[in-house]
Scaffold this motif. Structure first.
Motif, PDB file in Angstrom:
ATOM      1  N   ASP A   3       0.810  -1.051   0.010  1.00 47.73           N
ATOM      2  CA  ASP A   3       0.067  -0.138  -0.087  1.00 47.73           C
ATOM      3  C   ASP A   3       0.961   1.109  -0.037  1.00 47.73           C
ATOM      4  O   ASP A   3       1.620   1.441   0.919  1.00 47.73           O
ATOM      5  N   GLU A  60      -2.183   6.714  -6.282  1.00 51.22           N
ATOM      6  CA  GLU A  60      -2.272   8.228  -6.301  1.00 51.22           C
ATOM      7  C   GLU A  60      -1.302   8.947  -5.221  1.00 51.22           C
ATOM      8  O   GLU A  60      -1.047  10.079  -5.295  1.00 51.22           O
ATOM      9  N   ALA A  61      -0.752   8.191  -4.376  1.00 49.80           N
ATOM     10  CA  ALA A  61       0.492   8.731  -3.440  1.00 49.80           C
ATOM     11  C   ALA A  61       1.506   9.236  -4.168  1.00 49.80           C
ATOM     12  O   ALA A  61       2.422  10.024  -3.874  1.00 49.80           O
ATOM     13  N   GLY A 102      -2.825   2.346  -3.818  1.00 52.30           N
ATOM     14  CA  GLY A 102      -2.572   3.496  -3.449  1.00 52.30           C
ATOM     15  C   GLY A 102      -1.662   4.398  -4.554  1.00 52.30           C
ATOM     16  O   GLY A 102      -1.032   5.116  -3.970  1.00 52.30           O
ATOM     17  N   SER A 146       1.830  12.874  -1.019  1.00 52.70           N
ATOM     18  CA  SER A 146       1.862  11.751   0.229  1.00 52.70           C
ATOM     19  C   SER A 146       2.751  12.229   1.186  1.00 52.70           C
ATOM     20  O   SER A 146       3.932  12.846   0.795  1.00 52.70           O
ATOM     21  N   SER A 150       0.231   4.240   0.191  1.00 51.84           N
ATOM     22  CA  SER A 150       0.012   5.350   1.468  1.00 51.84           C
ATOM     23  C   SER A 150       0.683   5.099   2.623  1.00 51.84           C
ATOM     24  O   SER A 150       0.867   5.844   3.468  1.00 51.84           O
ATOM     25  N   GLU A 151       1.448   3.876   2.677  1.00 54.43           N
ATOM     26  CA  GLU A 151       2.177   3.547   4.082  1.00 54.43           C
ATOM     27  C   GLU A 151       3.580   3.118   3.431  1.00 54.43           C
ATOM     28  O   GLU A 151       4.604   3.265   4.402  1.00 54.43           O
TER      29      GLU A 151
END
Length: 392
Positions: free
Chosen positions: A83, A114-115, A112, A120, A85-86
């Motif tokens: 992911d 889009e990060a 994710g 982000s 985003s992480e």
């Protein structure tokens, strides 16, 4: 380095997908993902796939097919999921560069995406990602998912993906594709649905493939080999809050008062905001007005759905609903809704009273009948207009 795109898989194909309905569009409806699935099933695997757009169900089908055809003999060692985003993108690159264990290739899936647009908090090293896309590993397939986020296609790595991999967007199906796909799925499952029932199902699901797929499975168990009616759809389709509201709005605009009043009572018991419901009615009648006006003008504006911010199928439904009215009637209804809005904001009536009055009196006012105004009438409203009767 030899591009993986030029290599054709010779292993036996025909692996059954975990989502059995995903191939219906290959035979009937010519869904836009037709060529994608055929390419993957033909053994042509790109080193990098980037999948985006509102139809996450389509993206998931593609990922499932890639998982099946990558031939991972040790998934626990050769399948990575991240992911973004992480996790930074450089971790994805590191795994993709790692030699697979006891397998021809490894599959790396990153959600994710889009990060990578620069918004982000995770420190993504886009340079390492750009370098990887320019020279991908021949023993890895990387899948990047970014959903309905609009990615800047001017970015260097995006241009590289289009050169060395696959940049596939997953838009909502066109109305003709969606209807044909549903009909094919109904036929494949061994039951029947009339056009009215199909349209009702699509309306209640918002045109989302994943919701439709689940409901078709349920309907096929309810009446194997039999015909499903619109009433059956209303009875069996799970009333998700948003879809339940759409169903109620449809009942109101079709002047099905028994359903409309029952649905209104149910929604209010579920603590739905009356003012919100009133505004949703205003939105639908406004869509109906625009759709009918476009239809009567004799030309089709292919950008109208985008301008109004709705799916093409929603605009089609609005036209079907709007053709029950005249443009004058729709204009009058919008004025009555504006008057109700004014009454609420000036304290003449509560939002609940204004909503109830609108729904109850709508058929009477459309037919030119007398309307008993509330005890505290709105002086701005005047006498309601008397348009002709509603068309059947």
């Amino acid at each position: 380095m030899e591009n993986v795109l030029s290599q054709t898989r010779t292993d036996p194909l025909g692996v059954i997908c975990a989502f059995p309905l995903c191939y219906a569009g290959l035979e009937v409806g010519r869904m836009y993902w037709d060529s994608w699935i055929r390419e993957i099933r033909g053994g042509i695997l790109a080193p990098v796939y980037v999948l985006g757009g509102p139809e996450t169900y389509v993206a998931r089908m593609v990922v499932e097919e890639l998982e099946n055809l990558c031939g991972l003999s040790a998934p626990e060692l050769n399948l990575g999921r991240y992911d973004l985003s992480e996790t930074p993108i450089q971790q994805v690159v590191l795994e993709a560069r790692t030699t697979p264990f006891f397998s021809d290739r490894r599959l790396v899936i990153a959600t994710g995406g889009e990060a990578l647009s620069g918004r982000s908090k995770v420190p993504h090293d886009l340079t390492s990602w750009e370098e990887y896309v320019a020279d991908p590993s021949p023993t890895a397939v990387v899948v990047l998912l970014f959903g309905d986020h609009k990615m800047d296609e001017r970015k260097k790595w995006v241009r590289r993906v289009k050169e060395t991999g696959r940049w596939w967007m997953c838009p909502s199906p066109k109305e003709s594709e969606l209807t044909a796909w549903v009909n094919k799925e109904v036929q494949r499952r061994g039951f029947h649905m009339g056009a009215d029932a199909v349209n009702r199902l699509i309306l209640l699901s918002g045109g989302h493939l994943e919701l439709i797929a689940g409901e078709l499975d349920k309907l096929s168990l309810y009446a194997p080999g039999k015909a499903i009616s619109r009433e059956d759809v209303d009875l069996l389709v799970v009333p998700f809050p948003e879809q339940d509201i759409f169903r109620w709005v449809d009942d109101v605009v079709r002047l099905d008062m028994d359903r409309a009043l029952t649905g209104l009572d149910r929604l209010l018991k579920q603590k739905e905001n009356p003012f919100k419901l009133l505004m949703l009615l205003a939105r639908q009648f406004r869509l109906m007005y625009h759709a009918l006006n476009e239809y009567k003008s004799g030309h089709v504006n292919t950008d109208l759905s985008a301008q109004l911010g709705v799916r093409p199928y929603a605009l089609k439904i609005a036209l079907e609903q709007g053709r029950r009215y005249t443009l004058r009637q729709l204009s009058d209804v919008l004025q009555w809704l504006a008057d109700a809005d004014s009454d609420i904001k000036t304290g003449r009536r509560t939002d609940r009273a204004a909503l109830n009055d609108f729904v109850v009196t709508l058929p009477i006012r459309l037919k030119g009948g007398e309307w008993n105004a509330p005890k505290t009438p709105n002086p701005r409203a005047g006498s309601p207009s008397r348009p002709g009767s509603v068309k059947a």
